[in-house]
Design an enzyme around this catalytic site. Structure first.
Site, PDB file in Angstrom:
ATOM      1  N   THR A 169      35.048  28.278  44.497  1.00  0.00           N
ATOM      2  CA  THR A 169      36.232  28.217  43.641  1.00  0.00           C
ATOM      3  C   THR A 169      37.057  26.969  43.948  1.00  0.00           C
ATOM      4  O   THR A 169      37.005  26.448  45.053  1.00  0.00           O
ATOM      5  CB  THR A 169      37.069  29.485  43.906  1.00  0.00           C
ATOM      6  N   ARG A 197      32.344  41.586  35.903  1.00  0.00           N
ATOM      7  CA  ARG A 197      33.050  41.599  37.186  1.00  0.00           C
ATOM      8  C   ARG A 197      34.159  40.539  37.181  1.00  0.00           C
ATOM      9  O   ARG A 197      33.960  39.417  36.741  1.00  0.00           O
ATOM     10  CB  ARG A 197      32.057  41.320  38.314  1.00  0.00           C
ATOM     11  N   VAL A 198      35.325  40.940  37.640  1.00  0.00           N
ATOM     12  CA  VAL A 198      36.439  39.991  37.737  1.00  0.00           C
ATOM     13  C   VAL A 198      36.874  39.929  39.194  1.00  0.00           C
ATOM     14  O   VAL A 198      37.095  40.972  39.820  1.00  0.00           O
ATOM     15  CB  VAL A 198      37.612  40.426  36.832  1.00  0.00           C
ATOM     16  N   GLY A 199      36.976  38.733  39.733  1.00  0.00           N
ATOM     17  CA  GLY A 199      37.415  38.574  41.126  1.00  0.00           C
ATOM     18  C   GLY A 199      38.913  38.333  41.204  1.00  0.00           C
ATOM     19  O   GLY A 199      39.675  38.689  40.298  1.00  0.00           O
ATOM     20  N   ASP A 200      39.341  37.704  42.272  1.00  0.00           N
ATOM     21  CA  ASP A 200      40.769  37.482  42.509  1.00  0.00           C
ATOM     22  C   ASP A 200      41.361  36.346  41.676  1.00  0.00           C
ATOM     23  O   ASP A 200      42.561  36.334  41.388  1.00  0.00           O
ATOM     24  CB  ASP A 200      40.982  37.136  43.991  1.00  0.00           C
ATOM     25  N   THR A 219      40.393  31.207  47.859  1.00  0.00           N
ATOM     26  CA  THR A 219      38.968  31.283  47.563  1.00  0.00           C
ATOM     27  C   THR A 219      38.373  32.277  48.561  1.00  0.00           C
ATOM     28  O   THR A 219      38.995  32.605  49.560  1.00  0.00           O
ATOM     29  CB  THR A 219      38.303  29.885  47.672  1.00  0.00           C
TER      30      THR A 219
END
Ligand code: ASP
Length: 296
Positions: A169, A197-200, A219
């Site tokens: 990232t 899927r969704v990350g931060d 990241t």
């Protein structure tokens, strides 16, 4: 005027090849700062530069999900509590620019998937395929490795995490000559993640945060970063401690969850902090003398 940027953390392959791209992105941001640009324009320009460089996991050349698609996440925030984000957007070149439009042209903070893409078209962003031959090849190799493994459930988080040693990232935190702060982050997520899927990264408070105390971009393993509300946690911590101490505190907590993280932070006094618990992190910042300091 201050600027700190990152190009991801992890057991980074091609480290030396990526450093010039990292320094170039930092330089671009610093030039805008020096010419009197606003913090938000600086972090945006840095992230656009990263998104256009196929060596970073954002925009063109980002990692692909298990079905071979690029699902992009990005967010941007300023210290006056304005924020915009997109998640799971597929066919745009620069998700950070769409995130900025969400911030400025809608009453929302986060648009996802199809809706985000439709919005991007309305805003005039043309269709663009961020998938490259190299990103496809990399996915194929990783899928082959996965298939050779004994545990088929490794395909799902968190077990798949064992196969992942690289978080690429990109992000930036800046303070302009007016003292305004901004942060921005952009990613293709984690390789072989499940569609949807969704990350931060697009979650305000997890991957990105800015307020009158400071600005933060993260990241690492998104699921852990979300659980801690990491970017907001670091911002809140900076009320009573230095950015470096705040970053260290967050990294320690994430380490306690067996998570991986790399964090950059900047406070309202212009002090910076950064840290990671992964083997490496791509970081760069502009020092008091206007020189770019960076990882080697
Ligand atoms: N934090 C990102 C995510 O979990 C991955 C990364 O940092 O490269 O989506």
């Amino acid at each position: 005027m201050k600027l700190i940027v990152h190009g991801g953390a992890g057991n980074i392959t091609d480290f030396a090849i990526r450093v010039p791209g990292l320094v170039k992105a930092c330089k671009i941001g610093y030039e805008i700062l020096k010419s009197g640009g606003k913090a938000i324009d600086v972090v945006q320009a840095v992230v656009v530069e990263f998104e256009n460089n196929p060596y970073f996991n954002a925009g063109t050349g980002c990692v692909l999900n298990i079905e071979g698609e690029a699902e992009l996440d990005a967010s941007i925030m300023t210290d006056d509590m304005k924020a915009g984000a997109v998640a799971g957007i597929k066919r745009v070149k620069n998700p950070i620019l769409v995130a900025r439009k969400v911030m400025e042209e809608t009453d929302h903070i986060l648009l996802v998937g199809e809706g985000a893409e439709r919005f991007a078209r309305i805003m005039g962003f043309p269709k663009y395929n961020p998938v490259t031959a190299k990103s496809k090849e990399r996915l194929e190799k990783d899928i082959k490795k996965l298939k050779m493994g004994k545990n088929t459930t490794e395909r799902y988080f968190p077990k798949i995490k064992k196969l992942i040693d690289e978080y690429g990232t990109v992000g930036a935190c800046a303070m302009d000559k007016f003292g305004n702060l901004a942060a921005a982050t952009s990613t293709g997520g984690v390789i072989m993640d499940l569609p949807g899927r969704v990350g931060d990264t697009p979650i305000i408070g997890a991957g990105t945060y800015a307020c009158k105390t400071g600005a933060v971009s993260c990241t690492g393993w998104g699921e852990c970063l979300i659980k801690l509300g990491t970017a907001k946690f670091v911002c809140d911590s900076m009320k009573t401690m230095s950015p470096q101490a705040a970053v260290n505190k967050a990294i320690k907590l994430i380490g306690g969850m067996k998570g991986d993280a790399g964090i950059i932070a900047l406070d309202k006094k212009g002090k910076i902090g950064f840290g990671f618990n992964t083997p490496k992190m791509l970081w760069a910042y502009v020092d008091e003398n206007g020189k770019i300091q960076h990882c080697k």
